[in-house]
Design a protein around this motif. Structure first.
Motif, PDB file in Angstrom:
ATOM      1  N   LEU A   4       0.827  -1.207   0.000  1.00 39.65           N
ATOM      2  CA  LEU A   4       0.000   0.000   0.000  1.00 39.65           C
ATOM      3  C   LEU A   4       0.864   1.260   0.000  1.00 39.65           C
ATOM      4  O   LEU A   4       0.533   2.255  -0.672  1.00 39.65           O
ATOM      5  CB  LEU A   4      -0.954   0.002   1.189  1.00 39.65           C
ATOM      6  N   ASP A   5       1.958   1.237   0.731  1.00 36.48           N
ATOM      7  CA  ASP A   5       2.878   2.373   0.727  1.00 36.48           C
ATOM      8  C   ASP A   5       3.480   2.573  -0.669  1.00 36.48           C
ATOM      9  O   ASP A   5       3.614   3.710  -1.143  1.00 36.48           O
ATOM     10  CB  ASP A   5       4.004   2.164   1.742  1.00 36.48           C
ATOM     11  N   TYR A   6       3.815   1.481  -1.312  1.00 38.87           N
ATOM     12  CA  TYR A   6       4.380   1.543  -2.664  1.00 38.87           C
ATOM     13  C   TYR A   6       3.366   2.096  -3.655  1.00 38.87           C
ATOM     14  O   TYR A   6       3.686   2.949  -4.486  1.00 38.87           O
ATOM     15  CB  TYR A   6       4.864   0.160  -3.098  1.00 38.87           C
ATOM     16  N   LEU A   7       2.119   1.623  -3.570  1.00 36.83           N
ATOM     17  CA  LEU A   7       1.078   2.117  -4.467  1.00 36.83           C
ATOM     18  C   LEU A   7       0.776   3.592  -4.212  1.00 36.83           C
ATOM     19  O   LEU A   7       0.539   4.356  -5.154  1.00 36.83           O
ATOM     20  CB  LEU A   7      -0.190   1.274  -4.328  1.00 36.83           C
ATOM     21  N   LEU A   8       0.793   4.006  -2.956  1.00 38.58           N
ATOM     22  CA  LEU A   8       0.608   5.423  -2.625  1.00 38.58           C
ATOM     23  C   LEU A   8       1.743   6.251  -3.220  1.00 38.58           C
ATOM     24  O   LEU A   8       1.511   7.314  -3.805  1.00 38.58           O
ATOM     25  CB  LEU A   8       0.538   5.616  -1.114  1.00 38.58           C
ATOM     26  N   PHE A   9       2.960   5.761  -3.093  1.00 37.39           N
ATOM     27  CA  PHE A   9       4.117   6.444  -3.681  1.00 37.39           C
ATOM     28  C   PHE A   9       3.950   6.574  -5.193  1.00 37.39           C
ATOM     29  O   PHE A   9       4.176   7.657  -5.766  1.00 37.39           O
ATOM     30  CB  PHE A   9       5.403   5.682  -3.351  1.00 37.39           C
ATOM     31  N   LEU A  10       3.537   5.511  -5.857  1.00 41.45           N
ATOM     32  CA  LEU A  10       3.338   5.555  -7.309  1.00 41.45           C
ATOM     33  C   LEU A  10       2.242   6.549  -7.689  1.00 41.45           C
ATOM     34  O   LEU A  10       2.365   7.268  -8.688  1.00 41.45           O
ATOM     35  CB  LEU A  10       3.000   4.163  -7.846  1.00 41.45           C
ATOM     36  N   ALA A  11       1.172   6.608  -6.907  1.00 38.18           N
ATOM     37  CA  ALA A  11       0.081   7.541  -7.193  1.00 38.18           C
ATOM     38  C   ALA A  11       0.555   8.985  -7.054  1.00 38.18           C
ATOM     39  O   ALA A  11       0.244   9.838  -7.890  1.00 38.18           O
ATOM     40  CB  ALA A  11      -1.090   7.267  -6.258  1.00 38.18           C
ATOM     41  N   VAL A  12       1.336   9.254  -6.019  1.00 34.82           N
ATOM     42  CA  VAL A  12       1.851  10.615  -5.811  1.00 34.82           C
ATOM     43  C   VAL A  12       2.810  10.996  -6.937  1.00 34.82           C
ATOM     44  O   VAL A  12       2.743  12.100  -7.476  1.00 34.82           O
ATOM     45  CB  VAL A  12       2.534  10.734  -4.433  1.00 34.82           C
ATOM     46  N   VAL A  13       3.674  10.075  -7.321  1.00 35.36           N
ATOM     47  CA  VAL A  13       4.622  10.341  -8.403  1.00 35.36           C
ATOM     48  C   VAL A  13       3.880  10.554  -9.719  1.00 35.36           C
ATOM     49  O   VAL A  13       4.196  11.474 -10.483  1.00 35.36           O
ATOM     50  CB  VAL A  13       5.654   9.193  -8.522  1.00 35.36           C
ATOM     51  N   LEU A  14       2.888   9.741 -10.000  1.00 36.03           N
ATOM     52  CA  LEU A  14       2.105   9.885 -11.223  1.00 36.03           C
ATOM     53  C   LEU A  14       1.396  11.235 -11.259  1.00 36.03           C
ATOM     54  O   LEU A  14       1.416  11.934 -12.284  1.00 36.03           O
ATOM     55  CB  LEU A  14       1.087   8.749 -11.332  1.00 36.03           C
ATOM     56  N   ALA A  15       0.783  11.618 -10.161  1.00 33.07           N
ATOM     57  CA  ALA A  15       0.083  12.911 -10.096  1.00 33.07           C
ATOM     58  C   ALA A  15       1.070  14.061 -10.277  1.00 33.07           C
ATOM     59  O   ALA A  15       0.798  15.022 -11.014  1.00 33.07           O
ATOM     60  CB  ALA A  15      -0.654  13.041  -8.774  1.00 33.07           C
ATOM     61  N   GLY A  16       2.213  13.992  -9.632  1.00 28.36           N
ATOM     62  CA  GLY A  16       3.218  15.048  -9.753  1.00 28.36           C
ATOM     63  C   GLY A  16       3.758  15.170 -11.164  1.00 28.36           C
ATOM     64  O   GLY A  16       3.904  16.277 -11.688  1.00 28.36           O
ATOM     65  N   ASN A  17       4.049  14.047 -11.778  1.00 27.72           N
ATOM     66  CA  ASN A  17       4.548  14.073 -13.151  1.00 27.72           C
ATOM     67  C   ASN A  17       3.489  14.584 -14.117  1.00 27.72           C
ATOM     68  O   ASN A  17       3.800  15.295 -15.070  1.00 27.72           O
ATOM     69  CB  ASN A  17       5.028  12.689 -13.579  1.00 27.72           C
ATOM     70  N   THR A  18       2.249  14.232 -13.882  1.00 27.50           N
ATOM     71  CA  THR A  18       1.162  14.689 -14.748  1.00 27.50           C
ATOM     72  C   THR A  18       1.009  16.200 -14.648  1.00 27.50           C
ATOM     73  O   THR A  18       0.957  16.902 -15.666  1.00 27.50           O
ATOM     74  CB  THR A  18      -0.152  13.990 -14.375  1.00 27.50           C
TER      75      THR A  18
END
Length: 60
Positions: A4-18
């Motif tokens: 869950l921490d990894y998926l949260l990290f990926l979501a934050v990175v995806l949102a930031g990059n977008t």
């Protein structure tokens, strides 16, 4: 650290990059648009002066 921490990290990175990508492209497009507007204004002014010069030449 779990999955869950990894998926949260990926979501934050995806949102930031977008968001960052959208802002970057918007800035580039805006600068290009402003340059095109200035170029069109410049060409329009030249066309007007050329047209006036041609009209003045015909009247004489």
């Amino acid at each position: 650290m779990g999955i869950l921490d990894y998926l949260l990290f990926l979501a934050v990175v995806l949102a930031g990059n977008t968001v960052g990508g959208v802002v970057f492209v918007a800035v580039l497009k805006n600068r290009t648009f402003l340059f095109d507007v200035a170029k069109v204004r410049e060409e329009s002014a030249e066309d007007k002066s050329n047209k006036l010069a041609r009209l003045n030449g015909r009247k004489r």
